[in-house]
Motif scaffolding. Structure first.
Motif, mmCIF file in Angstrom:
data_model
loop_
_atom_site.group_PDB
_atom_site.id
_atom_site.type_symbol
_atom_site.label_atom_id
_atom_site.label_comp_id
_atom_site.label_asym_id
_atom_site.label_seq_id
_atom_site.Cartn_x
_atom_site.Cartn_y
_atom_site.Cartn_z
ATOM 1 N N GLY A 96 4.600 6.570 10.196
ATOM 2 C CA GLY A 96 4.290 5.149 10.120
ATOM 3 C C GLY A 96 2.931 4.821 10.707
ATOM 4 O O GLY A 96 2.149 4.058 10.122
ATOM 5 N N LEU A 97 2.637 5.391 11.868
ATOM 6 C CA LEU A 97 1.337 5.146 12.502
ATOM 7 C C LEU A 97 0.198 5.713 11.664
ATOM 8 O O LEU A 97 -0.878 5.104 11.553
ATOM 9 N N PHE A 98 0.431 6.883 11.061
ATOM 10 C CA PHE A 98 -0.604 7.500 10.235
ATOM 11 C C PHE A 98 -0.924 6.612 9.035
ATOM 12 O O PHE A 98 -2.097 6.359 8.719
ATOM 13 N N LEU A 99 0.111 6.111 8.347
ATOM 14 C CA LEU A 99 -0.100 5.270 7.180
ATOM 15 C C LEU A 99 -0.702 3.921 7.569
ATOM 16 O O LEU A 99 -1.499 3.352 6.819
ATOM 17 N N PHE A 100 -0.321 3.401 8.728
ATOM 18 C CA PHE A 100 -0.931 2.173 9.238
ATOM 19 C C PHE A 100 -2.436 2.361 9.387
ATOM 20 O O PHE A 100 -3.232 1.514 8.977
ATOM 21 N N VAL A 135 5.836 10.115 2.509
ATOM 22 C CA VAL A 135 5.547 8.697 2.271
ATOM 23 C C VAL A 135 6.808 7.947 1.876
ATOM 24 O O VAL A 135 6.991 6.776 2.260
ATOM 25 N N GLU A 136 7.705 8.583 1.145
ATOM 26 C CA GLU A 136 8.870 7.887 0.599
ATOM 27 C C GLU A 136 9.779 7.312 1.691
ATOM 28 O O GLU A 136 10.387 6.261 1.497
ATOM 29 N N ASP A 137 9.921 7.994 2.816
ATOM 30 C CA ASP A 137 10.759 7.469 3.906
ATOM 31 C C ASP A 137 9.982 7.455 5.221
ATOM 32 O O ASP A 137 10.435 7.931 6.250
ATOM 33 N N PHE A 146 0.834 -1.203 0.000
ATOM 34 C CA PHE A 146 0.000 0.000 0.000
ATOM 35 C C PHE A 146 0.871 1.256 0.000
ATOM 36 O O PHE A 146 0.665 2.179 -0.807
ATOM 37 N N VAL A 147 1.835 1.310 0.906
ATOM 38 C CA VAL A 147 2.701 2.484 1.011
ATOM 39 C C VAL A 147 3.518 2.659 -0.267
ATOM 40 O O VAL A 147 3.683 3.783 -0.765
#
Length: 218
Positions: free
Chosen positions: A189-193, A179-181, A25-26
């Motif tokens: 990381g928590l936000f994208l999770f 998003v790239e790193d 996804f990321v």
């Protein structure tokens, strides 16, 4: 002992699948293609959630990338006047029209070519609201403007609701998220999770609803 080992494997498998899906996804969000600025559509829809999205949409409308813009998910207390004021504060001064120079006339665009949608409270609601707006105007193509991390979930909802209308994604990169790193920042990381979990939930809900509808129609 074997039963505990088997149970551990059963519990581990969903976690591995979820983790692999999160990475995919990321990576997909990071690889979203740059928006095709020269691609004209019948309409533009922007989903509320940040000034960057609205700025991008209003500039597209000013560039005549479409004839009309829907701002979906507007809060009840907002108005065209308040949105115009917010745009004047967030857009670069050099872009805005002045008596002594040409430029982007926010008030004129609000009056002539922008509709506000107040019904949607989530992404699924955005899709339903946009479907009614697009069908009411006979549109066959739409440019969808939202944040890059939100685009996969938005496309899933929009393509399910607007299956016969072409959706052109226009992802916007928010300033607060890299998003790239993403692995370098715990908050990212928590936000994208969380966003991936919402995306998976949307896919599961859509599958369940499709099965229920098929059963009822059958």
């Amino acid at each position: 002992m074997k039963s505990l080992h088997r149970l551990g494997l059963i519990l581990l498998l969903p976690a591995l699948l979820f983790g692999g899906g999160l990475l995919a996804f990321v990576d997909g969000v990071a690889r979203l293609p740059e928006p095709a600025a020269d691609r004209r559509t019948d309409g533009i829809v922007v989903l509320t959630g940040g000034t960057g999205r609205l700025n991008a949409a209003i500039r597209l409308l000013d560039q005549e990338s479409a004839e009309r813009l829907l701002i979906s998910g507007v809060s009840a207390g907002a108005s065209k006047a308040s949105l115009a004021q917010a745009l004047h504060q967030s857009l670069p001064e050099s872009l805005l029209a002045r008596p002594d120079r040409a430029g982007l006339d926010v008030v004129m665009l609000m009056d002539c070519c922008i509709d506000l949608g107040f019904e949607a409270i989530d992404t699924a609601g955005n899709a339903v609201e946009t479907k009614a707006w697009a069908q009411g105007r006979g549109y066959r193509s739409l440019r969808l403007v939202t944040a890059n991390y939100h685009m996969p979930r938005a496309l899933a909802e929009f393509r399910r609701q607007l299956g016969d209308i072409e959706i052109v994604p226009h992802p916007v990169r928010p300033d607060f998220l890299r998003v790239e790193d993403w692995w370098r920042d715990r908050a990212d990381g928590l936000f994208l999770f969380g966003e991936y979990a919402k995306y998976v939930a949307a896919l599961i809900r859509a599958r369940i609803e499709d099965h229920i509808n098929g059963w009822l129609e059958g």
